[in-house]
Motif scaffolding. Sequence first.
Motif, short mmCIF file in Angstrom:
data_model
loop_
_atom_site.label_atom_id
_atom_site.label_comp_id
_atom_site.label_asym_id
_atom_site.label_seq_id
_atom_site.Cartn_x
_atom_site.Cartn_y
_atom_site.Cartn_z
N LYS A 1 0.83 -1.21 0.00
CA LYS A 1 0.00 0.00 0.00
C LYS A 1 0.86 1.25 0.00
O LYS A 1 0.53 2.24 -0.66
N ARG A 2 1.96 1.23 0.74
CA ARG A 2 2.88 2.37 0.74
C ARG A 2 3.49 2.55 -0.66
O ARG A 2 3.62 3.68 -1.13
N GLU A 3 3.89 1.44 -1.29
CA GLU A 3 4.47 1.51 -2.63
C GLU A 3 3.47 2.05 -3.65
O GLU A 3 3.82 2.88 -4.50
N VAL A 4 2.24 1.57 -3.58
CA VAL A 4 1.20 2.03 -4.51
C VAL A 4 0.96 3.52 -4.33
O VAL A 4 0.88 4.28 -5.31
N PHE A 5 0.87 3.97 -3.09
CA PHE A 5 0.67 5.39 -2.83
C PHE A 5 1.83 6.20 -3.42
O PHE A 5 1.60 7.22 -4.10
N ALA A 6 3.06 5.77 -3.18
CA ALA A 6 4.23 6.48 -3.70
C ALA A 6 4.20 6.53 -5.23
O ALA A 6 4.54 7.56 -5.83
N VAL B 1 1.64 9.11 -6.35
CA VAL B 1 2.18 10.46 -6.19
C VAL B 1 3.10 10.78 -7.35
O VAL B 1 3.01 11.86 -7.94
N ALA B 2 3.98 9.83 -7.70
CA ALA B 2 4.94 10.06 -8.78
C ALA B 2 4.26 10.19 -10.14
O ALA B 2 4.65 11.03 -10.95
N LEU B 3 3.25 9.36 -10.40
CA LEU B 3 2.62 9.34 -11.72
C LEU B 3 1.54 10.41 -11.91
O LEU B 3 1.46 11.03 -12.97
N LEU B 4 0.71 10.58 -10.90
CA LEU B 4 -0.45 11.46 -11.05
C LEU B 4 -0.30 12.79 -10.30
O LEU B 4 -1.04 13.73 -10.58
N GLY B 5 0.59 12.81 -9.34
CA GLY B 5 0.76 14.01 -8.52
C GLY B 5 0.00 13.88 -7.21
O GLY B 5 -0.97 13.12 -7.10
N ALA B 6 0.43 14.64 -6.23
CA ALA B 6 -0.13 14.56 -4.88
C ALA B 6 -1.58 15.04 -4.79
O ALA B 6 -2.32 14.63 -3.89
N THR B 7 -2.00 15.88 -5.73
CA THR B 7 -3.35 16.46 -5.63
C THR B 7 -4.39 15.73 -6.48
O THR B 7 -5.55 16.14 -6.50
N HIS B 8 -4.00 14.67 -7.16
CA HIS B 8 -4.96 13.91 -7.96
C HIS B 8 -5.88 13.12 -7.03
O HIS B 8 -5.45 12.56 -6.03
N GLU B 9 -7.16 13.07 -7.38
CA GLU B 9 -8.14 12.40 -6.52
C GLU B 9 -7.79 10.93 -6.25
O GLU B 9 -7.96 10.45 -5.13
N ARG B 10 -7.31 10.22 -7.27
CA ARG B 10 -6.93 8.80 -7.06
C ARG B 10 -5.76 8.68 -6.08
O ARG B 10 -5.70 7.76 -5.28
N THR B 11 -4.82 9.61 -6.15
CA THR B 11 -3.69 9.61 -5.22
C THR B 11 -4.18 9.83 -3.80
O THR B 11 -3.78 9.12 -2.87
N ILE B 12 -5.07 10.79 -3.63
CA ILE B 12 -5.60 11.09 -2.31
C ILE B 12 -6.41 9.91 -1.77
O ILE B 12 -6.28 9.54 -0.60
N LEU B 13 -7.19 9.28 -2.64
CA LEU B 13 -7.96 8.09 -2.23
C LEU B 13 -7.02 6.96 -1.80
O LEU B 13 -7.25 6.31 -0.79
N THR B 14 -5.96 6.75 -2.56
CA THR B 14 -4.99 5.71 -2.21
C THR B 14 -4.33 6.03 -0.87
O THR B 14 -4.14 5.15 -0.03
N GLY B 15 -4.03 7.29 -0.65
CA GLY B 15 -3.47 7.72 0.64
C GLY B 15 -4.45 7.53 1.78
O GLY B 15 -4.07 7.11 2.88
N ALA B 16 -5.72 7.83 1.53
CA ALA B 16 -6.75 7.64 2.56
C ALA B 16 -6.87 6.16 2.93
O ALA B 16 -6.98 5.81 4.11
N ASN B 17 -6.83 5.30 1.92
CA ASN B 17 -6.87 3.86 2.19
C ASN B 17 -5.66 3.41 2.99
O ASN B 17 -5.76 2.56 3.88
#
Length: 145
Positions: free
Chosen positions: A7-12, A15-31
Amino acid sequence: DESLVLKREVFAKFVALLGATHERTILTGANLTVSLNQRKLFGETKTLVRDKLLPAARRSLGADHDLTLKLNQNLSAALQLSPEHTRDDLLEAQTIMQDVIQRRRRVFGPAHPNTLRAEAAEATLSRMRQVQRRRPAFESTSHAA
């Protein structure tokens, strides 16, 4: 545990691919924060939510977005459930939940399931704070159990 590493790797990667402010990134971080809380890694949850996820969510989604509100609830849970929580932590957690409830009522309505869950969580926090207020003053600087 391996799932947390993934989960940490997927979140990272998000962040790298979509950026920290992309909704999918934020959702992954929330999970990820849910998993961290489940494993009692409350300090990591607090840091991730405060430093990265909430600023990104507020900026890109807005303070009233369901995902932003969920992040606030995850932060509140980390503050509340940490074995080292202080009275100030519980006060902060309750303040966060009161704001979440107000926003959920306004945006989603008082009968929405997420509003009702937030109200139940805030009621639990309120009871915890009442118990702590009854403790002797010398315990106020020590950590609660």
